[in-house]
Design an enzyme around this catalytic site. Structure first.
Site, PDB file in Angstrom:
ATOM      1  N   GLU A 107     -11.815  28.003 -10.690  1.00  0.00           N
ATOM      2  CA  GLU A 107     -12.427  29.318 -10.841  1.00  0.00           C
ATOM      3  C   GLU A 107     -13.639  29.268 -11.772  1.00  0.00           C
ATOM      4  O   GLU A 107     -14.684  29.863 -11.488  1.00  0.00           O
ATOM      5  CB  GLU A 107     -11.412  30.326 -11.410  1.00  0.00           C
ATOM      6  CG  GLU A 107     -10.122  30.432 -10.622  1.00  0.00           C
ATOM      7  CD  GLU A 107      -9.020  29.554 -11.164  1.00  0.00           C
ATOM      8  OE1 GLU A 107      -7.909  30.061 -11.364  1.00  0.00           O
ATOM      9  OE2 GLU A 107      -9.277  28.358 -11.391  1.00  0.00           O
ATOM     10  N   CYS A 137      -4.834  31.095 -14.343  1.00  0.00           N
ATOM     11  CA  CYS A 137      -4.015  30.946 -15.545  1.00  0.00           C
ATOM     12  C   CYS A 137      -4.400  31.986 -16.597  1.00  0.00           C
ATOM     13  O   CYS A 137      -5.546  32.412 -16.691  1.00  0.00           O
ATOM     14  CB  CYS A 137      -4.152  29.536 -16.109  1.00  0.00           C
ATOM     15  SG  CYS A 137      -5.805  29.123 -16.721  1.00  0.00           S
ATOM     16  N   SER A 175       9.620 -10.970   7.074  1.00  0.00           N
ATOM     17  CA  SER A 175       9.343  -9.558   7.363  1.00  0.00           C
ATOM     18  C   SER A 175       7.861  -9.277   7.634  1.00  0.00           C
ATOM     19  O   SER A 175       7.505  -8.130   7.887  1.00  0.00           O
ATOM     20  CB  SER A 175       9.811  -8.685   6.197  1.00  0.00           C
ATOM     21  OG  SER A 175       9.132  -9.035   5.004  1.00  0.00           O
ATOM     22  N   TRP A 179       4.720  -9.794  10.062  1.00  0.00           N
ATOM     23  CA  TRP A 179       4.671  -8.348   9.845  1.00  0.00           C
ATOM     24  C   TRP A 179       5.453  -7.658  10.948  1.00  0.00           C
ATOM     25  O   TRP A 179       5.318  -8.022  12.117  1.00  0.00           O
ATOM     26  CB  TRP A 179       3.231  -7.860   9.828  1.00  0.00           C
ATOM     27  CG  TRP A 179       2.436  -8.361   8.689  1.00  0.00           C
ATOM     28  CD1 TRP A 179       1.558  -9.398   8.683  1.00  0.00           C
ATOM     29  CD2 TRP A 179       2.430  -7.839   7.357  1.00  0.00           C
ATOM     30  NE1 TRP A 179       0.996  -9.544   7.435  1.00  0.00           N
ATOM     31  CE2 TRP A 179       1.518  -8.596   6.601  1.00  0.00           C
ATOM     32  CE3 TRP A 179       3.101  -6.803   6.716  1.00  0.00           C
ATOM     33  CZ2 TRP A 179       1.268  -8.361   5.254  1.00  0.00           C
ATOM     34  CZ3 TRP A 179       2.850  -6.564   5.379  1.00  0.00           C
ATOM     35  CH2 TRP A 179       1.945  -7.334   4.668  1.00  0.00           C
ATOM     36  N   ARG A 192      -5.548  -1.589  -0.668  1.00  0.00           N
ATOM     37  CA  ARG A 192      -6.518  -2.601  -0.257  1.00  0.00           C
ATOM     38  C   ARG A 192      -7.189  -2.292   1.087  1.00  0.00           C
ATOM     39  O   ARG A 192      -8.350  -2.592   1.281  1.00  0.00           O
ATOM     40  CB  ARG A 192      -5.841  -3.981  -0.168  1.00  0.00           C
ATOM     41  CG  ARG A 192      -5.219  -4.432  -1.471  1.00  0.00           C
ATOM     42  CD  ARG A 192      -4.597  -5.812  -1.359  1.00  0.00           C
ATOM     43  NE  ARG A 192      -3.548  -5.899  -0.359  1.00  0.00           N
ATOM     44  CZ  ARG A 192      -2.298  -5.484  -0.531  1.00  0.00           C
ATOM     45  NH1 ARG A 192      -1.936  -4.926  -1.692  1.00  0.00           N
ATOM     46  NH2 ARG A 192      -1.402  -5.598   0.424  1.00  0.00           N
ATOM     47  N   GLU A 196       9.088   2.404  -1.696  1.00  0.00           N
ATOM     48  CA  GLU A 196       8.819   1.492  -0.592  1.00  0.00           C
ATOM     49  C   GLU A 196       9.942   0.483  -0.369  1.00  0.00           C
ATOM     50  O   GLU A 196       9.789  -0.445   0.410  1.00  0.00           O
ATOM     51  CB  GLU A 196       7.495   0.768  -0.826  1.00  0.00           C
ATOM     52  CG  GLU A 196       6.278   1.682  -0.816  1.00  0.00           C
ATOM     53  CD  GLU A 196       4.992   0.945  -0.496  1.00  0.00           C
ATOM     54  OE1 GLU A 196       5.022   0.012   0.321  1.00  0.00           O
ATOM     55  OE2 GLU A 196       3.952   1.296  -1.066  1.00  0.00           O
ATOM     56  N   GLY A 208      13.871  -1.310  -2.334  1.00  0.00           N
ATOM     57  CA  GLY A 208      14.661  -1.818  -1.239  1.00  0.00           C
ATOM     58  C   GLY A 208      15.749  -0.852  -0.781  1.00  0.00           C
ATOM     59  O   GLY A 208      15.785   0.330  -1.135  1.00  0.00           O
ATOM     60  N   LEU A 226      17.986   0.972  -3.549  1.00  0.00           N
ATOM     61  CA  LEU A 226      17.242   2.021  -4.238  1.00  0.00           C
ATOM     62  C   LEU A 226      17.049   3.217  -3.310  1.00  0.00           C
ATOM     63  O   LEU A 226      17.295   4.371  -3.706  1.00  0.00           O
ATOM     64  CB  LEU A 226      15.888   1.479  -4.695  1.00  0.00           C
ATOM     65  CG  LEU A 226      14.908   2.496  -5.295  1.00  0.00           C
ATOM     66  CD1 LEU A 226      15.491   3.152  -6.527  1.00  0.00           C
ATOM     67  CD2 LEU A 226      13.581   1.814  -5.610  1.00  0.00           C
TER      68      LEU A 226
END
Length: 371
Positions: free
Chosen positions: A55, A78, A171, A173, A210, A297, A299, A302
């Protein structure tokens, strides 16, 4: 003939678009448009934490032209002194005729009253224009300020048969370059990315941005016993990209000294009954450190812990068109799971896309009512 409501909706859409330019975390994204009728005088957005609010920037750009104008702002202005002065003061001083607000400020730690303050000053206030979009824009911040927890996205990359690696644990890809670029976009939009120690030991990920332009998030490892190697890619580059390692009070101090010497920050949090990092405590510590949006991301343990605790807010799954077989590594989630499919967490309104040759499904997670 467009109505005033149509005009208000059009201008609020412009303010919402403007809001998305900023990266103000841990503050919310806010956009503002100053207009007289259908003529835009100035725009502004909250660029970063500590910078002037949307604002105020729009008012400054408009100068004397602001008098008698209408301000369209995605979030209630605010009315409290923080790192910047109250926006209500600047609005009143500028002599605006109307203020159109997308949604109210949901922060329970702020006295608020921005709308009431403007009305007391004789300014007409219209609330709730494009309310759903305005609220969705700040949903991660809303969770952060109302629960003390980050907004959590879970990302997975799996095969058609639900595997995350071959029987030899390879893994790379499962998905193609287009899907990986999309993951990097998600990273760039996150305050932090988190992985468990199993993923660190198996994949040695960099967890940086990246394949697209954008800032690197904070890298967070959950490592109850400080097993991460001082030679891990993320640790070696910890002086360049913030790297936090969440561990238990009992983790070995020599390992901590070796990691901190390389620039990583070791953060000790409460231990669970199983002797691991207590995930709720870990997430609260991250929120206290300004992490509003967190992407997990891996494992599997988690991810399973977060889902079992019903803490995840969004799911992002990339599915490669290949089969890894029954002896491949099992799925991306390790948890007991629901007893019945009707009790499973699910994406409410799934969005399906193609990323190159891979399928990508994502959206907000919903959980069944507790039994």
């Amino acid at each position: 003939m467009p109505t005033s409501a149509d005009l208000d909706a059009k201008m609020m859409s412009r303010a919402l678009s403007e809001a998305r330019f900023g990266r103000p975390s841990p503050n919310p994204n806010v956009g503002a448009v100053l207009a007289k009728g259908d003529q835009v005088i100035a725009v502004g957005h909250h660029e970063r934490a500590g910078a002037e609010h949307a604002e105020v920037l729009a008012l400054r750009a408009a100068g004397d032209k602001a008098a008698g104008a209408t301000l369209y702002v995605t979030l209630e202005p605010c009315n409290h002194q923080g790192r910047t002065a109250p926006c209500t003061d600047a609005i009143i001083k500028a002599g605006l005729a109307r203020v159109v607000v997308g949604c109210r400020d949901p922060n329970p730690n702020v006295d608020g009253g921005g709308i009431e303050r403007l009305q007391q000053a004789g300014i007409e206030v219209v609330l709730g224009v494009r309310n759903a979009e305005a609220r969705a824009l700040i949903e991660p911040w809303v969770k952060h300020v109302t629960t003390g927890l980050p907004f959590i996205m879970i990302k997975m990359a799996i095969s058609l048969d639900g595997r995350i690696a071959t029987r030899t644990r390879a893994s790379k890809w499962i998905t193609g370059p287009e899907a990986r670029a999309k993951v990097h976009e998600l990273r760039a939009a996150s305050d932090a990315v988190m992985v468990g120690i199993g993923t660190v030991l198996a994949d040695d990920p960099q967890l940086t941005v990246r394949d697209v332009d954008g800032p690197n998030p904070v890298r967070v490892f959950v490592d109850s016993n400080l097993r991460v190697s001082a030679g891990a890619k993320a640790v070696v580059t910890a002086s360049e990209v913030p790297t936090w390692i969440l561990t238990t009070p009992e983790a070995p101090e020599p390992a901590e000294r070796a990691l901190t010497a390389l620039g990583a920050e070791v953060i000790r949090v409460a231990r669970s009954n199983e002797g691991r990092v207590d995930i709720q405590s870990a997430l609260r510590v991250l929120a206290q450190r300004g992490i509003v949006t967190l992407m997990i991301e891996g494992g599997a343990e988690l991810t399973g812990s977060v889902l079992a605790a019903r803490l995840a807010d969004e799911l992002h799954v990339f599915i490669g068109p290949l089969l890894l077989g029954p002896r491949g590594r099992p799925g991306a989630v390790d948890w007991a799971g629901p007893e019945d499919p009707t009790d499973a967490p699910r994406i409410v309104d799934p969005k399906w896309e193609l990323c190159g040759k891979d399928a990508y499904v994502h959206g907000v997670l919903a959980y069944s009512p507790s039994r």
